[in-house]
Design a protein around this motif. Structure first.
Motif, mmCIF file in Angstrom:
data_model
loop_
_atom_site.group_PDB
_atom_site.id
_atom_site.type_symbol
_atom_site.label_atom_id
_atom_site.label_comp_id
_atom_site.label_asym_id
_atom_site.label_seq_id
_atom_site.Cartn_x
_atom_site.Cartn_y
_atom_site.Cartn_z
ATOM 1 N N UNK A 179 22.082 37.436 -5.475
ATOM 2 C CA UNK A 179 21.168 37.675 -4.610
ATOM 3 C C UNK A 179 20.442 38.771 -5.079
ATOM 4 N N UNK A 180 19.329 38.692 -5.402
ATOM 5 C CA UNK A 180 18.393 39.880 -5.977
ATOM 6 C C UNK A 180 17.238 40.247 -5.037
ATOM 7 N N UNK A 181 17.158 41.641 -4.568
ATOM 8 C CA UNK A 181 16.106 42.025 -3.773
ATOM 9 C C UNK A 181 15.167 42.822 -4.653
ATOM 10 N N UNK A 225 15.303 36.924 -3.908
ATOM 11 C CA UNK A 225 15.410 35.665 -4.922
ATOM 12 C C UNK A 225 17.158 35.155 -5.142
ATOM 13 N N UNK A 226 17.325 34.226 -5.638
ATOM 14 C CA UNK A 226 18.682 33.736 -5.850
ATOM 15 C C UNK A 226 18.921 33.259 -7.407
ATOM 16 N N UNK A 227 19.559 34.109 -8.093
ATOM 17 C CA UNK A 227 19.907 33.800 -9.342
ATOM 18 C C UNK A 227 21.021 33.382 -10.019
ATOM 19 N N UNK A 239 14.821 47.514 -7.506
ATOM 20 C CA UNK A 239 15.761 46.306 -7.363
ATOM 21 C C UNK A 239 17.135 46.628 -6.974
ATOM 22 N N UNK A 240 17.650 45.764 -6.601
ATOM 23 C CA UNK A 240 19.384 45.461 -6.307
ATOM 24 C C UNK A 240 19.805 44.250 -6.230
ATOM 25 N N UNK A 263 26.702 40.159 -6.018
ATOM 26 C CA UNK A 263 27.333 38.753 -6.697
ATOM 27 C C UNK A 263 27.509 38.174 -5.319
ATOM 28 N N UNK A 264 27.753 36.894 -5.357
ATOM 29 C CA UNK A 264 28.157 35.833 -4.240
ATOM 30 C C UNK A 264 28.976 34.869 -4.638
ATOM 31 N N UNK A 265 29.963 34.305 -3.769
ATOM 32 C CA UNK A 265 30.855 33.333 -3.788
ATOM 33 C C UNK A 265 30.549 32.066 -2.871
ATOM 34 N N UNK A 266 30.237 30.849 -3.637
ATOM 35 C CA UNK A 266 30.035 30.011 -2.751
ATOM 36 C C UNK A 266 31.044 29.350 -2.010
ATOM 37 N N UNK A 267 32.412 29.648 -2.416
ATOM 38 C CA UNK A 267 33.310 28.917 -1.777
ATOM 39 C C UNK A 267 33.619 29.554 -0.225
#
Length: 212
Positions: free
Chosen positions: A147-149, A161-163, A185-186, A189-193
């Motif tokens: 996830x980007x801001x 935005x999602x990358x 910018x910041x 990291x994301x975990x879909x589980x």
């Protein structure tokens, strides 16, 4: 001679099968399942249950698992511990047979943690490109997207935005920006589980070119 045919709908108890199990933390394991036979009746609920390697009894998950759900995270487990999993499904007819996941799955020793270190790669009059190093190999499988801001001073005009995580570590480009303007910018990291993101990175800034 006229033949009359009558259709008969045979209903029975459903059959659910676990299709994927993965440890996603020191006290959490992700389960995914599918229905191989719904018994010609809508599924009312699923009944996942589990036990420790040396445990004597299986435990049901504390919360009801509705019939439209096909995955979940079982939490509050013991770290670095092996677990056995089973599942059954229930429709209006009955509860179906219990099916097993063949292998035991062990919780992690520590939660997978990754905080990206970001840097500005380049800019134009309307774009700024940023990038960050990929997670280490032991963490890579737990990071599915970022996830980007992007925002201006004082956290105004925030855009998200999602990358997707990818092995080539492609940079991310913020576009349609104002000329000669500073942006911040910041990223996290994301975990879909587990449907969660980690801590935000340190903020970096970049300025678009004048354009003239």
């Amino acid at each position: 001679k006229i033949e009359k045919r009558t259709s008969v709908l045979i209903q029975s108890a459903p059959i659910a099968m676990i299709t994927f199990v993965k440890a996603v933390g020191k006290d959490r394991i992700f389960l995914n399942w599918t229905v191989s036979d719904n018994g010609n009746s809508p599924i009312k609920m699923f009944l996942p249950h589990y036990k420790e390697e040396n445990g004597t009894n299986f435990h049901y998950t504390p919360n009801r698992v509705e019939g439209n759900v096909t995955s979940m995270v079982i939490d509050k487990l013991q770290k670095n511990t092996k677990y056995k999993f089973q599942i059954s499904a229930r429709n209006e007819i009955d509860t179906g047979p219990v099916t097993d996941w063949a292998e035991m799955v062990q919780t992690l020793n520590e939660d997978p943690v990754f905080v990206p270190i970001m840097e500005v790669k380049g800019s134009s009059h309307a774009t700024i490109t940023i990038g960050w190093q990929p997670p280490p190999p032991e963490i890579l499988d737990f990071i599915h997207f970022y996830e980007v801001e992007v925002y201006q001073d004082n956290y105004t005009n925030v855009e998200k935005a999602f990358h997707a995580q990818n092995s080539r570590n492609l940079p991310y480009m913020a576009s349609d920006l104002k000329t000669a303007t500073e942006y911040f910018f910041r990223v996290r990291a994301c975990n879909d589980y587990i449907k969660e993101c980690g801590n935000w990175s340190e903020v970096v800034n970049g300025t678009t070119m004048d354009g003239f």
